[in-house]
Enzyme design. Structure first.
Site, PDB file in Angstrom:
ATOM      1  N   TYR A  99      -5.826  10.630   4.231  1.00  0.00           N
ATOM      2  CA  TYR A  99      -4.466  10.968   3.802  1.00  0.00           C
ATOM      3  C   TYR A  99      -4.475  11.743   2.462  1.00  0.00           C
ATOM      4  CZ  TYR A  99      -3.328   8.150   7.778  1.00  0.00           C
ATOM      5  OH  TYR A  99      -3.273   7.681   9.063  1.00  0.00           O
TER       6      TYR A  99
ATOM      7  N   GLY B  67      -8.868  -7.162   9.129  1.00  0.00           N
ATOM      8  CA  GLY B  67      -7.793  -6.435   9.783  1.00  0.00           C
ATOM      9  C   GLY B  67      -7.482  -7.000  11.149  1.00  0.00           C
ATOM     10  N   ARG B  68      -8.071  -6.374  12.181  1.00  0.00           N
ATOM     11  CA  ARG B  68      -7.686  -6.670  13.562  1.00  0.00           C
ATOM     12  C   ARG B  68      -7.810  -8.138  13.945  1.00  0.00           C
ATOM     13  NH1 ARG B  68     -11.203  -1.879  15.722  1.00  0.00           N
ATOM     14  NH2 ARG B  68     -12.245  -2.517  13.800  1.00  0.00           N
TER      15      ARG B  68
ATOM     16  N   GLN C  98       0.857  -1.192   0.000  1.00  0.00           N
ATOM     17  CA  GLN C  98       0.000   0.000   0.000  1.00  0.00           C
ATOM     18  C   GLN C  98       0.887   1.234   0.000  1.00  0.00           C
ATOM     19  OE1 GLN C  98      -2.316   1.563   3.428  1.00  0.00           O
ATOM     20  NE2 GLN C  98      -4.132   1.212   2.180  1.00  0.00           N
TER      21      GLN C  98
ATOM     22  N   ARG D 213      -7.845   2.233  -2.675  1.00  0.00           N
ATOM     23  CA  ARG D 213      -8.671   2.233  -1.450  1.00  0.00           C
ATOM     24  C   ARG D 213      -9.261   3.619  -1.228  1.00  0.00           C
ATOM     25  NH1 ARG D 213      -7.900   0.701   4.967  1.00  0.00           N
ATOM     26  NH2 ARG D 213      -9.139  -1.151   4.685  1.00  0.00           N
TER      27      ARG D 213
HETATM   28  C1  LIG Z   1      -3.453  -0.821  13.994  1.00  0.00           C
HETATM   29  C2  LIG Z   1      -4.152  -0.424  12.708  1.00  0.00           C
HETATM   30  C3  LIG Z   1      -3.417   0.143  11.679  1.00  0.00           C
HETATM   31  C4  LIG Z   1      -4.031   0.495  10.468  1.00  0.00           C
HETATM   32  N1  LIG Z   1      -3.272   0.979   9.437  1.00  0.00           N
HETATM   33  C5  LIG Z   1      -3.835   1.176   8.210  1.00  0.00           C
HETATM   34  C6  LIG Z   1      -3.031   1.483   7.072  1.00  0.00           C
HETATM   35  O1  LIG Z   1      -1.785   1.531   7.139  1.00  0.00           O
HETATM   36  N2  LIG Z   1      -3.666   1.689   5.901  1.00  0.00           N
HETATM   37  C7  LIG Z   1      -5.031   1.611   5.783  1.00  0.00           C
HETATM   38  O2  LIG Z   1      -5.557   1.807   4.685  1.00  0.00           O
HETATM   39  N3  LIG Z   1      -5.804   1.278   6.839  1.00  0.00           N
HETATM   40  C8  LIG Z   1      -5.251   1.042   8.026  1.00  0.00           C
HETATM   41  N4  LIG Z   1      -6.030   0.604   9.074  1.00  0.00           N
HETATM   42  C9  LIG Z   1      -7.457   0.323   8.858  1.00  0.00           C
HETATM   43  C10 LIG Z   1      -7.649  -1.180   8.538  1.00  0.00           C
HETATM   44  O3  LIG Z   1      -7.117  -1.498   7.268  1.00  0.00           O
HETATM   45  C11 LIG Z   1      -9.142  -1.583   8.531  1.00  0.00           C
HETATM   46  O4  LIG Z   1      -9.806  -0.874   7.536  1.00  0.00           O
HETATM   47  C12 LIG Z   1      -9.827  -1.346   9.871  1.00  0.00           C
HETATM   48  O5  LIG Z   1      -9.038  -1.820  10.944  1.00  0.00           O
HETATM   49  C13 LIG Z   1     -11.211  -2.024   9.911  1.00  0.00           C
HETATM   50  O6  LIG Z   1     -11.098  -3.408   9.684  1.00  0.00           O
HETATM   51  P1  LIG Z   1     -11.097  -4.493  10.919  1.00  0.00           P
HETATM   52  O7  LIG Z   1     -12.334  -4.218  11.725  1.00  0.00           O
HETATM   53  O8  LIG Z   1     -11.129  -5.825  10.212  1.00  0.00           O
HETATM   54  O9  LIG Z   1      -9.869  -4.261  11.715  1.00  0.00           O
HETATM   55  C14 LIG Z   1      -5.435   0.300  10.297  1.00  0.00           C
HETATM   56  C15 LIG Z   1      -6.171  -0.246  11.362  1.00  0.00           C
HETATM   57  C16 LIG Z   1      -5.548  -0.620  12.555  1.00  0.00           C
HETATM   58  C17 LIG Z   1      -6.391  -1.251  13.654  1.00  0.00           C
END
Ligand SMILES: Cc1cc2nc3c(=O)[nH]c(=O)nc-3n(C[C@H](O)[C@H](O)[C@H](O)COP(=O)(O)O)c2cc1C
Length: 381
Positions: free
Chosen positions: A181, A326-327, A109, A233
């Site tokens: 961003y 993600g998480r 990314q 995205r």
């Molecule tokens: C610790 C953390 C770091 C993240 N860093 C990014 C990132 O670098 N780029 C991005 O597009 N989204 C980032 N996100 C958002 C995640 O990609 C995702 O959209 C969000 O956590 C919701 O999905 P989840 O509920 O499955 O975690 C981040 C989320 C978390 C929790």
């Protein structure tokens, strides 16, 4: 579907392969969502901790989308990986291999922080953006407005970053046009008050995202010898006034679909979420976007997909082909393998602090996620 696994039939659809427009085939429909680890070296090189973290999580997913890597040094936040110079290619190649060695595709990314940056992480530099308007957040710094020529230089920086990702052996890049961003800042009427080529109307606010797409596509055409994934995205809405509306986003997606993109990744806090701006709106955002552009371009849904049932429900409710997680993959890197082995009842839903070693969460990432209460279910034991 792999023969040796005996998951429940209701999950079969998650494990069907999917061939993208570029010709790259993902082994299944599940991707790891991009998540910043705050664990790169100060110079943007990848640390061993990061490689181990990704390797631990790349089993079972069709692709891993990495944390956002900055395309220029004035676009970083603390300890983000860098793709801003050729010096980083070797280090990025190791990151790509740590993911690919588990059989998953590696997507880098790429981003620029814009007005979400601060002088502390930019070594004293003032953050830059479309206009000199700070983000409506406590402590946000006022950015410097980029000149027209500087905006073109930034467009080139995204093209160069794409070339570096190709040379580092990644299977694809994702443009980070979401989560406030720089790419989003040019599209947003809040952060973009310009009246030149780059702003002044909805159409002109699309010029930066579209020029960046064109620059990356040019790099892909010039430098690849095999199919290469190219995704985008976006965040469909902003709560600011003025801010990006769903109707603005539908217009952007209609423009984006004219280009050779493999997918649109819709960044939502909850995959089943409805409009943040229109409180009366009852139709989930993904349903709206799937109707508007989904037939022309595959959508990736994301947001609180914590179980295989959530993933199946989202695919069926909206007709979307791909899901990012993600998480849940921080909490239990084996979540997908457990579904494949018909052991989904053993998927962990909490992080026990004394499990950190097995989870391979880097120290810096641990401090980062612990500093945000509510982000992850961490139990101190
Ligand atoms: C610790 C953390 C770091 C993240 N860093 C990014 C990132 O670098 N780029 C991005 O597009 N989204 C980032 N996100 C958002 C995640 O990609 C995702 O959209 C969000 O956590 C919701 O999905 P989840 O509920 O499955 O975690 C981040 C989320 C978390 C929790």
């Amino acid at each position: 579907m792999k023969e040796e696994f005996k998951m429940k039939a209701k999950y079969n659809q998650l494990f069907e392969s999917f061939t993208l427009r570029s010709g790259v085939t993902l082994d299944n429909r599940l991707l790891m969502a991009p998540m910043t680890t705050q664990s790169s070296f100060e110079n943007g090189m990848i640390t061993t901790d990061e490689r181990i973290y990704y390797h631990r999580r790349s089993q079972g997913v069709g692709a891993v989308i990495t944390a956002c890597a900055h395309v220029r040094e004035d676009g970083k936040f603390a300890s983000s990986p860098s793709v801003s110079s050729d010096k980083q290619i070797k280090s990025l190649a190791k990151l790509a291999q740590s993911i690919q060695s588990n059989g998953s595709k590696a997507i880098l990314q790429i981003f620029h922080v814009g007005r979400m940056g601060n002088a502390a992480s930019l070594r004293g530099l003032q953050p830059v953006s479309a206009s000199a308007v700070p983000a409506p957040r406590k402590g946000a710094e006022t950015p410097r407005e980029l000149s027209e020529d500087e905006v073109w230089e930034l467009v080139d920086a995204f093209g160069e970053a794409t070339r570096r990702a190709i040379e580092a052996g990644f299977d694809g890049v994702e443009l980070h046009g979401a989560n406030t961003y720089l790419i989003q800042q040019f599209f947003s009427p809040h952060s973009n008050r310009r009246t030149d080529y780059w702003g002044g109307s909805l159409k002109k606010r699309m010029n930066f995202p579209i020029e960046v797409v064109k620059a990356s596509l040019k790099a892909i055409k010039e430098h690849t010898t095999k199919p290469f994934i190219f995704g985008y995205r976006l965040s469909p809405e902003e709560i600011e006034e003025p801010g990006i509306t769903l109707s603005d986003t539908v217009s952007l997606t209609k423009e984006l679909k004219k280009y050779e993109l493999d997918y649109l990744h819709i960044s939502l806090g909850n995959i089943f979420g409805t409009s943040l701006r229109d409180k009366e709106g009852e139709t989930p955002i993904l349903s709206i976007l799937q109707n508007e552009v989904g037939k022309d371009m595959p959508l990736i849904g994301v947001g609180k997909v914590n179980s295989p049932d959530d993933a199946v429900k989202a695919m069926n409710d909206f007709g979307i082909p791909l899901i990012a997680i993600g998480r849940q993959l921080i909490v239990d890197p084996d979540s997908i393998e457990k579904v494949l082995k018909d052991k989904e009842e053993s998927i962990r839903t909490e992080i026990l602090a004394n499990n950190r070693e097995d989870l391979k969460i880097p120290d810096a990432m641990w401090d980062y996620i612990k500093s945000r209460p509510g982000w992850l279910p961490i139990i101190d034991n």
